[in-house]
Design a protein around this motif. Structure first.
Motif, PDB file in Angstrom:
ATOM      1  N   ASP A   1     -35.108   4.844 -13.169  1.00  0.00           N
ATOM      2  CA  ASP A   1     -35.377   6.247 -13.446  1.00  0.00           C
ATOM      3  C   ASP A   1     -35.754   6.548 -14.888  1.00  0.00           C
ATOM      4  O   ASP A   1     -36.250   7.638 -15.181  1.00  0.00           O
ATOM      5  CB  ASP A   1     -34.158   7.095 -13.073  1.00  0.00           C
ATOM      6  N   ALA A   2     -35.533   5.630 -15.818  1.00  0.00           N
ATOM      7  CA  ALA A   2     -35.920   5.870 -17.213  1.00  0.00           C
ATOM      8  C   ALA A   2     -37.422   5.760 -17.422  1.00  0.00           C
ATOM      9  O   ALA A   2     -37.937   6.173 -18.467  1.00  0.00           O
ATOM     10  CB  ALA A   2     -35.205   4.896 -18.146  1.00  0.00           C
ATOM     11  N   GLY A   3     -38.146   5.215 -16.454  1.00  0.00           N
ATOM     12  CA  GLY A   3     -39.574   4.977 -16.605  1.00  0.00           C
ATOM     13  C   GLY A   3     -40.428   6.178 -16.272  1.00  0.00           C
ATOM     14  O   GLY A   3     -40.086   7.002 -15.412  1.00  0.00           O
ATOM     15  N   SER A   4     -41.567   6.278 -16.927  1.00  0.00           N
ATOM     16  CA  SER A   4     -42.506   7.382 -16.677  1.00  0.00           C
ATOM     17  C   SER A   4     -43.278   7.201 -15.385  1.00  0.00           C
ATOM     18  O   SER A   4     -43.942   8.132 -14.924  1.00  0.00           O
ATOM     19  CB  SER A   4     -43.496   7.488 -17.842  1.00  0.00           C
ATOM     20  N   TYR A   5     -43.198   6.024 -14.783  1.00  0.00           N
ATOM     21  CA  TYR A   5     -44.023   5.712 -13.617  1.00  0.00           C
ATOM     22  C   TYR A   5     -43.495   6.317 -12.324  1.00  0.00           C
ATOM     23  O   TYR A   5     -44.203   6.370 -11.317  1.00  0.00           O
ATOM     24  CB  TYR A   5     -44.110   4.190 -13.436  1.00  0.00           C
TER      25      TYR A   5
ATOM     26  N   GLY B   1     -38.453   9.092  -9.532  1.00  0.00           N
ATOM     27  CA  GLY B   1     -37.016   8.859  -9.494  1.00  0.00           C
ATOM     28  C   GLY B   1     -36.510   8.551  -8.103  1.00  0.00           C
ATOM     29  O   GLY B   1     -37.206   8.708  -7.099  1.00  0.00           O
ATOM     30  N   GLY B   2     -35.265   8.095  -8.058  1.00  0.00           N
ATOM     31  CA  GLY B   2     -34.639   7.813  -6.778  1.00  0.00           C
ATOM     32  C   GLY B   2     -34.407   6.329  -6.570  1.00  0.00           C
ATOM     33  O   GLY B   2     -35.222   5.485  -6.980  1.00  0.00           O
ATOM     34  N   VAL B   3     -33.285   6.022  -5.945  1.00  0.00           N
ATOM     35  CA  VAL B   3     -32.902   4.633  -5.739  1.00  0.00           C
ATOM     36  C   VAL B   3     -33.864   3.917  -4.801  1.00  0.00           C
ATOM     37  O   VAL B   3     -34.172   2.735  -4.987  1.00  0.00           O
ATOM     38  CB  VAL B   3     -31.457   4.572  -5.188  1.00  0.00           C
TER      39      VAL B   3
ATOM     40  N   ALA C   1     -40.424  -1.060  -6.998  1.00  0.00           N
ATOM     41  CA  ALA C   1     -40.651  -1.296  -8.422  1.00  0.00           C
ATOM     42  C   ALA C   1     -40.033  -2.586  -8.941  1.00  0.00           C
ATOM     43  O   ALA C   1     -40.659  -3.298  -9.740  1.00  0.00           O
ATOM     44  CB  ALA C   1     -40.105  -0.110  -9.220  1.00  0.00           C
ATOM     45  N   LEU C   2     -38.808  -2.904  -8.526  1.00  0.00           N
ATOM     46  CA  LEU C   2     -38.136  -4.063  -9.102  1.00  0.00           C
ATOM     47  C   LEU C   2     -38.881  -5.372  -8.849  1.00  0.00           C
ATOM     48  O   LEU C   2     -39.053  -6.180  -9.780  1.00  0.00           O
ATOM     49  CB  LEU C   2     -36.693  -4.159  -8.586  1.00  0.00           C
ATOM     50  N   PRO C   3     -39.377  -5.629  -7.637  1.00  0.00           N
ATOM     51  CA  PRO C   3     -40.134  -6.874  -7.439  1.00  0.00           C
ATOM     52  C   PRO C   3     -41.379  -6.970  -8.313  1.00  0.00           C
ATOM     53  O   PRO C   3     -41.791  -8.076  -8.681  1.00  0.00           O
ATOM     54  CB  PRO C   3     -40.490  -6.831  -5.946  1.00  0.00           C
TER      55      PRO C   3
ATOM     56  N   THR D   1     -48.687  -5.447  -8.820  1.00  0.00           N
ATOM     57  CA  THR D   1     -48.828  -4.046  -9.216  1.00  0.00           C
ATOM     58  C   THR D   1     -47.969  -3.137  -8.349  1.00  0.00           C
ATOM     59  O   THR D   1     -47.698  -3.433  -7.184  1.00  0.00           O
ATOM     60  CB  THR D   1     -50.294  -3.586  -9.144  1.00  0.00           C
ATOM     61  N   TYR D   2     -47.592  -2.048  -8.970  1.00  0.00           N
ATOM     62  CA  TYR D   2     -46.713  -1.051  -8.340  1.00  0.00           C
ATOM     63  C   TYR D   2     -47.550   0.054  -7.706  1.00  0.00           C
ATOM     64  O   TYR D   2     -48.496   0.567  -8.321  1.00  0.00           O
ATOM     65  CB  TYR D   2     -45.790  -0.466  -9.399  1.00  0.00           C
ATOM     66  N   THR D   3     -47.205   0.411  -6.485  1.00  0.00           N
ATOM     67  CA  THR D   3     -47.830   1.543  -5.806  1.00  0.00           C
ATOM     68  C   THR D   3     -46.751   2.566  -5.487  1.00  0.00           C
ATOM     69  O   THR D   3     -45.814   2.267  -4.729  1.00  0.00           O
ATOM     70  CB  THR D   3     -48.514   1.097  -4.505  1.00  0.00           C
ATOM     71  N   PRO D   4     -46.832   3.754  -6.080  1.00  0.00           N
ATOM     72  CA  PRO D   4     -45.775   4.744  -5.826  1.00  0.00           C
ATOM     73  C   PRO D   4     -45.797   5.240  -4.392  1.00  0.00           C
ATOM     74  O   PRO D   4     -46.854   5.341  -3.767  1.00  0.00           O
ATOM     75  CB  PRO D   4     -46.119   5.880  -6.803  1.00  0.00           C
ATOM     76  N   ASN D   5     -44.627   5.512  -3.889  1.00  0.00           N
ATOM     77  CA  ASN D   5     -44.500   6.112  -2.567  1.00  0.00           C
ATOM     78  C   ASN D   5     -44.304   7.613  -2.761  1.00  0.00           C
ATOM     79  O   ASN D   5     -43.209   8.080  -3.054  1.00  0.00           O
ATOM     80  CB  ASN D   5     -43.312   5.515  -1.817  1.00  0.00           C
ATOM     81  N   ASN D   6     -45.379   8.353  -2.632  1.00  0.00           N
ATOM     82  CA  ASN D   6     -45.327   9.799  -2.848  1.00  0.00           C
ATOM     83  C   ASN D   6     -45.252  10.580  -1.553  1.00  0.00           C
ATOM     84  O   ASN D   6     -45.547  11.780  -1.521  1.00  0.00           O
ATOM     85  CB  ASN D   6     -46.538  10.250  -3.667  1.00  0.00           C
TER      86      ASN D   6
END
Length: 402
Positions: free
Chosen positions: A307-311, A314-316, A322-324, A343-348
């Motif tokens: 959660d500290a990241g700008s990317y 938030g949320g567990v 993100a971690l992998p 690369t990270y793909t956000p789940n929006n």
């Protein structure tokens, strides 16, 4: 033999996951030739992990949410790893030098130490204004905050909760049901309410991630436990009144409301005060490459996760994505591997599960609305606390994410 440190700041969901993942899957895979070895150092203000998901119910009662379900010692989870591969330090990061690649840590006794790092993972997370809803410092401080609130709650006749997000809704629901009970099967409000509980939302609806129809259902479920919702006005300040035991809550419209108890659940603040301004955005979140999660401005082999990241919003649940990414890119950077980054793909998508009291709830998974009984079954029974042991022990990351 030279030893390089992989330093992880923060031991909540993200930091614990990173430490276990590195020890299980990255260190054993590094080349055995050469003179350099690697060790993981994990820094955290507390020696315990707080399952903060359970904070709303832990706030009201130890009978409903025993401490054994939300407080877990960190050290035992790392006992199985080689002793020279892992170090835990109870302390707080208070400065970071990207030029010398060292972190200054203030220890539990007030002294400071400087830790050089070869790789750095910033997983310091966020904190909440209400001290019982996140672990700011030590377990003793958290326990004291919970004890104080629980001692005052049964005597309260008025409670104000600020914040219309999931934590605010969950906390108001738990407080409302604890004080007022629930109506009969066909009722819409408690038959004999004992306290006036008010939830103040700065937006025009509750639960910004969820659609308006779901938010209205949450309001209906709050009413069942005697919680009134006030919309579209923000709390500007809260201070103890001259009248002993009450808090004066000032709103943006100039009005003042008094309550026996006040809970500030108005979102989260990143734990990044130790970072220089060039590493964070205007809200204090760590600026990173949104695809690789590297903190490029901090130099090589620096990453942010959690959660500290700008990317992230938030949320567990986001950590599963993100971690992998961080772990794969760290492994590549340590070994000098070629090929593309992970690369990270956000789940929006519309995805959030929110219990409202002990028997109701609202939510959606992957854009699909889910019924109240499903929310209760998945989260409302125990606030997912049965999942905590696997996170603390590292079992959650037993398999490497390819």
């Amino acid at each position: 033999m030279p030893q390089e440190t992989i330093l992880i700041l923060g031991a909540s969901f993200a930091g614990l996951g990173a430490a276990h993942y590195i020890l299980k899957h990255i260190l054993p895979a590094l080349p055995k030739s050469g003179d350099t070895t690697y060790t993981v150092t994990l820094v955290n203000p507390s020696t315990d992990f707080y399952w903060r998901i359970a904070g709303p119910r832990a706030t009201v009662s130890k009978a409903l949410m025993p401490p054994a379900k939300y407080l877990y010692p960190i050290a035992p989870g790392f006992a199985s790893y080689p002793k020279d591969s892992f170090t835990f330090i109870q302390g707080t990061a208070t400065a970071l030098s990207t030029s010398s690649r060292t972190a200054t840590i203030t220890l539990a006794d007030g002294s400071t130490t400087s830790i050089p790092y070869h790789a750095l993972i910033i997983a310091t997370g966020t904190n909440t204004p209400a001290p019982q809803l996140s672990q700011h410092t030590t377990t003793a401080a958290l326990t004291a905050a919970l004890d104080d609130f629980q001692a005052a709650l049964p005597k309260a006749t008025s409670v104000i909760v600020a914040g219309g997000g999931p934590v605010g809704v969950e906390t108001a629901g738990e407080i409302g049901e604890f004080l007022n009970g629930t109506p009969g099967f066909f009722g819409t409000k408690p038959a004999h309410p004992k306290a006036k509980v008010t939830l103040i939302s700065g937006d025009k609806k509750l639960l910004p991630v969820l659609r308006p129809a779901i938010a209205l259902t949450a309001e209906k479920y709050l009413a069942r436990v005697g919680v009134d919702v006030v919309y579209d006005v923000r709390v500007t300040s809260a201070a103890a009144e001259a009248k002993a035991g009450q808090t004066a809550v000032t709103l943006a419209d100039g009005s003042v409301r008094s309550a026996d108890l006040y809970v500030d659940a108005t979102g989260v603040r990143p734990n990044t005060a130790f970072l220089s301004s060039d590493l964070v955005n205007e809200r204090g979140f760590v600026v990173c490459d949104p695809a690789t999660l590297r903190v490029d401005a901090a130099g090589p082999r620096v990453y942010v996760v959690g959660d500290a990241g700008s990317y992230t919003r938030g949320g567990v649940m986001d950590l599963d994505n993100a971690l992998p990414v961080v772990m794969t890119n760290l492994k590549k950077d340590l070994t000098g591997g070629s090929g593309p980054d992970r690369t990270y793909t956000p789940n929006n998508s519309e995805q959030q599960i929110v219990p409202v009291g002990r028997g109701k709830g609202v939510g959606a998974f992957g854009g699909w609305r889910v019924p109240s009984w499903f929310v209760w079954m998945i989260k409302g029974r125990d606030y997912l606390s049965s999942m905590a042991p696997d996170i603390v022990s590292g079992k959650k990351w037993a398999k490497e994410s390819k």
